[in-house]
Design an enzyme around this catalytic site. Structure first.
Site, short mmCIF file in Angstrom:
data_model
loop_
_atom_site.label_atom_id
_atom_site.label_comp_id
_atom_site.label_asym_id
_atom_site.label_seq_id
_atom_site.Cartn_x
_atom_site.Cartn_y
_atom_site.Cartn_z
N ARG A 69 0.82 -1.21 0.00
CA ARG A 69 0.00 0.00 0.00
C ARG A 69 0.85 1.27 0.00
O ARG A 69 0.48 2.28 -0.61
CB ARG A 69 -0.91 -0.01 1.23
CG ARG A 69 -1.94 1.11 1.22
CD ARG A 69 -2.99 0.87 2.27
NE ARG A 69 -4.04 1.88 2.23
CZ ARG A 69 -4.37 2.65 3.28
NH1 ARG A 69 -3.72 2.52 4.42
NH2 ARG A 69 -5.33 3.53 3.16
N HIS A 124 0.34 4.44 -2.45
CA HIS A 124 0.10 5.81 -1.97
C HIS A 124 1.24 6.76 -2.33
O HIS A 124 1.05 7.96 -2.36
CB HIS A 124 -0.15 5.80 -0.45
CG HIS A 124 -1.54 5.38 -0.09
ND1 HIS A 124 -2.19 5.81 1.04
CD2 HIS A 124 -2.43 4.59 -0.74
CE1 HIS A 124 -3.41 5.29 1.08
NE2 HIS A 124 -3.58 4.53 0.01
N ASN A 177 -3.92 8.74 4.68
CA ASN A 177 -2.69 8.19 5.26
C ASN A 177 -2.68 8.19 6.79
O ASN A 177 -2.08 7.31 7.41
CB ASN A 177 -1.47 8.98 4.78
CG ASN A 177 -1.19 8.79 3.29
OD1 ASN A 177 -1.57 7.76 2.72
ND2 ASN A 177 -0.55 9.76 2.67
N HIS A 181 -6.40 -5.78 -2.42
CA HIS A 181 -7.15 -5.99 -1.18
C HIS A 181 -7.35 -7.47 -0.87
O HIS A 181 -8.11 -7.81 0.03
CB HIS A 181 -8.48 -5.23 -1.21
CG HIS A 181 -8.30 -3.75 -1.08
ND1 HIS A 181 -9.35 -2.86 -1.09
CD2 HIS A 181 -7.18 -2.99 -0.93
CE1 HIS A 181 -8.89 -1.63 -0.96
NE2 HIS A 181 -7.58 -1.68 -0.87
C1 HEM Z 1 -9.65 1.12 -5.68
C2 HEM Z 1 -9.59 2.06 -4.78
C3 HEM Z 1 -9.03 1.85 -3.41
C4 HEM Z 1 -9.61 2.27 -2.25
C5 HEM Z 1 -10.91 3.05 -2.12
C6 HEM Z 1 -8.76 1.82 -1.17
C7 HEM Z 1 -9.00 2.07 0.16
C8 HEM Z 1 -8.38 1.41 1.19
C9 HEM Z 1 -8.75 1.54 2.58
C10 HEM Z 1 -9.82 2.44 3.14
C11 HEM Z 1 -7.95 0.70 3.28
C12 HEM Z 1 -7.96 0.49 4.79
C13 HEM Z 1 -7.09 1.55 5.43
C14 HEM Z 1 -7.25 1.65 6.94
O1 HEM Z 1 -8.25 1.21 7.47
O2 HEM Z 1 -6.34 2.20 7.59
C15 HEM Z 1 -7.07 0.05 2.35
C16 HEM Z 1 -6.11 -0.89 2.68
C17 HEM Z 1 -5.24 -1.42 1.77
N1 HEM Z 1 -5.08 -1.05 0.45
FE1 HEM Z 1 -6.40 0.01 -0.62
N2 HEM Z 1 -7.70 1.14 -1.70
C18 HEM Z 1 -7.82 1.14 -3.05
C19 HEM Z 1 -6.91 0.60 -3.95
C20 HEM Z 1 -5.74 -0.01 -3.59
C21 HEM Z 1 -4.66 -0.33 -4.48
C22 HEM Z 1 -4.65 0.01 -5.97
C23 HEM Z 1 -3.70 -0.94 -3.75
C24 HEM Z 1 -2.36 -1.46 -4.17
C25 HEM Z 1 -2.01 -1.73 -5.41
C26 HEM Z 1 -4.20 -1.03 -2.39
C27 HEM Z 1 -3.57 -1.68 -1.37
C28 HEM Z 1 -4.09 -1.80 -0.09
C29 HEM Z 1 -3.58 -2.72 0.90
C30 HEM Z 1 -2.54 -3.78 0.66
C31 HEM Z 1 -4.29 -2.47 2.08
C32 HEM Z 1 -4.09 -3.15 3.45
C33 HEM Z 1 -2.99 -2.39 4.17
C34 HEM Z 1 -2.62 -2.92 5.55
O3 HEM Z 1 -3.13 -3.94 5.99
O4 HEM Z 1 -1.78 -2.25 6.18
N3 HEM Z 1 -5.41 -0.42 -2.33
N4 HEM Z 1 -7.33 0.52 1.08
#
Ligand code: HEM
Ligand SMILES: *[C@@H]1O[C@H](CO)[C@@H](O)[C@H](O)[C@H]1NC(C)=O
Ligand SMILES: *[C@@H]1O[C@H](CO)[C@@H](O)[C@H](O)[C@H]1NC(C)=O
Ligand SMILES: *[C@@H]1O[C@H](CO)[C@@H](O)[C@H](O)[C@H]1NC(C)=O
Ligand SMILES: *[C@@H]1O[C@H](CO)[C@@H](O)[C@H](O)[C@H]1NC(C)=O
Ligand SMILES: *[C@@H]1O[C@H](CO)[C@@H](O)[C@H](O)[C@H]1NC(C)=O
Ligand SMILES: *[C@@H]1O[C@H](CO)[C@@H](O)[C@H](O)[C@H]1NC(C)=O
Ligand SMILES: *[C@@H]1O[C@H](CO)[C@@H](O)[C@H](O)[C@H]1NC(C)=O
Ligand SMILES: *[C@@H]1O[C@H](CO)[C@@H](O)[C@H](O)[C@H]1NC(C)=O
Ligand SMILES: *[C@@H]1O[C@H](CO)[C@@H](O)[C@H](O)[C@H]1NC(C)=O
Ligand SMILES: *[C@@H]1O[C@H](CO)[C@@H](O)[C@H](O)[C@H]1NC(C)=O
Length: 349
Positions: free
Chosen positions: A70, A74, A102, A201
């Site tokens: 992530r 970002h 973030n 995800h």
């Molecule tokens: C499509 C639109 C996307 C939205 C709306 C989104 C939104 C989010 C949100 C809200 C979280 C949880 C954050 C938290 O609760 O602190 C999350 C986690 C995550 N996102 Fe996304 N995301 C998107 C696309 C992506 C993309 C393109 C990637 C990587 C290529 C990605 C990788 C991740 C990963 C791996 C997590 C888990 C992180 C962890 O466990 O520390 N996301 N995302």
């Protein structure tokens, strides 16, 4: 005679200028490209150093693989893959860490610091923080069972960050399909690439605050799943409680898409990719990834390579930071300021 000399001299200079500018163009073209073997002579152990550090961080805490993936996302969606997300705030500098998407959310900075200091020990000032993020993201995917792909290298680090772009360019979990399509399209990604990248995800966790309204108020959700998520995410309080983004949050697989088919997307934005009644423009792609993981892996790898190319700094643009949290010379300037202050004070006396 003198006119002959001066004419041959000027010819020489014209020739020289022509060749020199051609030379500059060639250098410029060469340095503007990323290449997979960028460090093979300048820091031959760079990739193995990053891989070992990522493997041990993931062995210690499997979620770290998700967090590192992530971080790269970002970084790249805000002014390109330039390491800007890693810069700390100071009295005179606002970075991106406190932007809404973030704050209290992105993690893994200590792992990047560890990797950077190991690399500084073996080849000081060579490997950029932006490249460390790109390689660590790939190694994380592989460490959790995903497909390997070749990372392009040679990115340089920014001397700036932009909190307002971090607030506007990163997707919120409240977005609808059309808004997701439009945000990704603004970064050069088509709808298929949006779906493939969303498959990230398949690993990691989200905080209650990001999915509360979905599990209490939405109807396109599996009711068994909603009740089970409610137990760790009360209507009030527990904002920081985390839940897995899919049923296998430590395996980089295609279960994220299978979960969407049974209306078990955790985020509103996740379930937007699959309606369940065949009316969504991305429904068929979700179905196809859920039945063919290699189709997902191939598309994900290609989209990650494309994401890693976003507005990169190359050649002599930007810098290679020695500490990923600070621009180079930042502490030197602080010392300079102190010396200037001291001299001013002495002169005043
Ligand atoms: C499509 C639109 C996307 C939205 C709306 C989104 C939104 C989010 C949100 C809200 C979280 C949880 C954050 C938290 O609760 O602190 C999350 C986690 C995550 N996102 Fe996304 N995301 C998107 C696309 C992506 C993309 C393109 C990637 C990587 C290529 C990605 C990788 C991740 C990963 C791996 C997590 C888990 C992180 C962890 O466990 O520390 N996301 N995302
Ligand atoms: C291992 O993971 C835990 C969290 O699960 C963390 O607190 C700790 O700092 C990690 N240790 C190392 C050496 O990375
Ligand atoms: C911030 O800038 C002010 C004025 O330009 C200067 O006096 C101060 O030393 C700077 N502080 C830091 C931490 O750089
Ligand atoms: C959530 O965690 C952050 C630190 O990560 C903390 O600053 C904040 O106060 C916590 N919020 C709640 C509601 O506990
Ligand atoms: C992934 O591929 C790269 C070459 O592109 C290689 O250097 C690296 O070791 C591979 N990773 C794994 C875990 O096999
Ligand atoms: C951040 O980006 C916005 C939009 O491109 C721009 O208007 C603003 O000047 C930038 N801010 C900084 C601090 O670079
Ligand atoms: C659910 O919707 C109701 C009515 O719109 C609203 O008052 C409530 O705050 C929402 N609950 C959550 C958890 O979002
Ligand atoms: C909802 O989840 C349950 C339990 O996992 C499952 O048996 C059921 O088939 C799901 N319902 C739908 C509509 O997919
Ligand atoms: C299909 O599902 C979506 C998302 O749940 C919903 O908004 C839409 O009204 C449904 N359309 C039909 C025709 O059932
Ligand atoms: C799965 O996807 C791959 C890559 O797109 C394709 O070559 C293969 O034929 C597909 N397999 C099936 C069973 O559809
Ligand atoms: C990414 O950039 C590299 C080198 O700059 C180029 O060779 C490659 O075709 C690009 N890939 C994509 C998918 O944009």
């Amino acid at each position: 005679m003198s006119s002959f000399l001066s004419s041959s001299r000027s010819k020489f200079f014209i020739n020289f200028k022509l060749h020199f500018s051609l030379f500059l163009v060639l250098i410029g073209a060469a340095s503007a490209q990323l290449t997979p073997n960028f460090y093979s002579t300048s820091c031959p152990n760079a990739l193995s150093t990053i891989q070992s550090a990522v493997q041990s961080a993931v062995r210690n805490e499997s979620r770290m693989g998700a967090s590192l993936l992530r971080l790269h996302f970002h970084d790249c969606f805000v002014n390109g893959c330039d390491g800007s997300i890693l810069l700390d705030d100071t009295a005179n500098f606002t970075g991106e860490k406190t932007a809404v998407p973030n704050l209290n959310s992105v993690r893994g900075f200590e792992v990047i610091d560890t990797i950077k200091s190991q690399l500084e020990n073996v080849c000081a000032g060579v490997v950029s923080c932006a490249d460390i993020l790109a390689v660590a993201a790939r190694d994380s995917v592989v460490a959790l069972g995903g497909q390997n792909y070749t990372v392009q290298l040679g990115r340089r680090d920014s001397r700036t960050a932009n909190i307002s772009l971090a607030n506007s360019n990163l997707p919120a979990p409240t977005l609808n399909l059309n808004q997701l399509i439009s945000l990704f399209s603004n970064h050069g990604f088509n709808t298929q690439e949006l779906v493939a990248l969303s498959g990230a995800h398949t690993i990691g966790q989200a905080r209650c605050t990001t999915f509360r309204s979905r599990i209490y108020n939405e109807t396109n959700i599996n009711s068994t799943f909603a009740s089970s998520m409610q137990s760790n995410c009360p209507r009030t309080g527990g904002d920081n409680n985390t839940s897995p983004l899919d049923t296998t949050p430590t395996s980089f697989d295609n279960a994220y898409f299978t979960d969407l088919l049974s209306l078990k997307g955790l985020l509103h934005s996740d379930q937007q990719l699959f309606t369940g009644n065949g009316t969504g423009s991305t429904d068929s792609q979700v179905s196809s990834y859920s039945s063919n993981s290699s189709a997902f892996f191939t598309d994900f790898s290609n989209a990650m390579i494309k994401m890693g190319n976003l507005s990169v700094l190359t050649g002599t643009n930007g810098e290679v930071r020695t500490n990923c949290r600070k621009i180079n010379g930042a502490s030197l300037n602080l010392i300079d300021n102190k010396i200037v202050d001291l001299i001013t004070t002495l002169l005043d006396m």
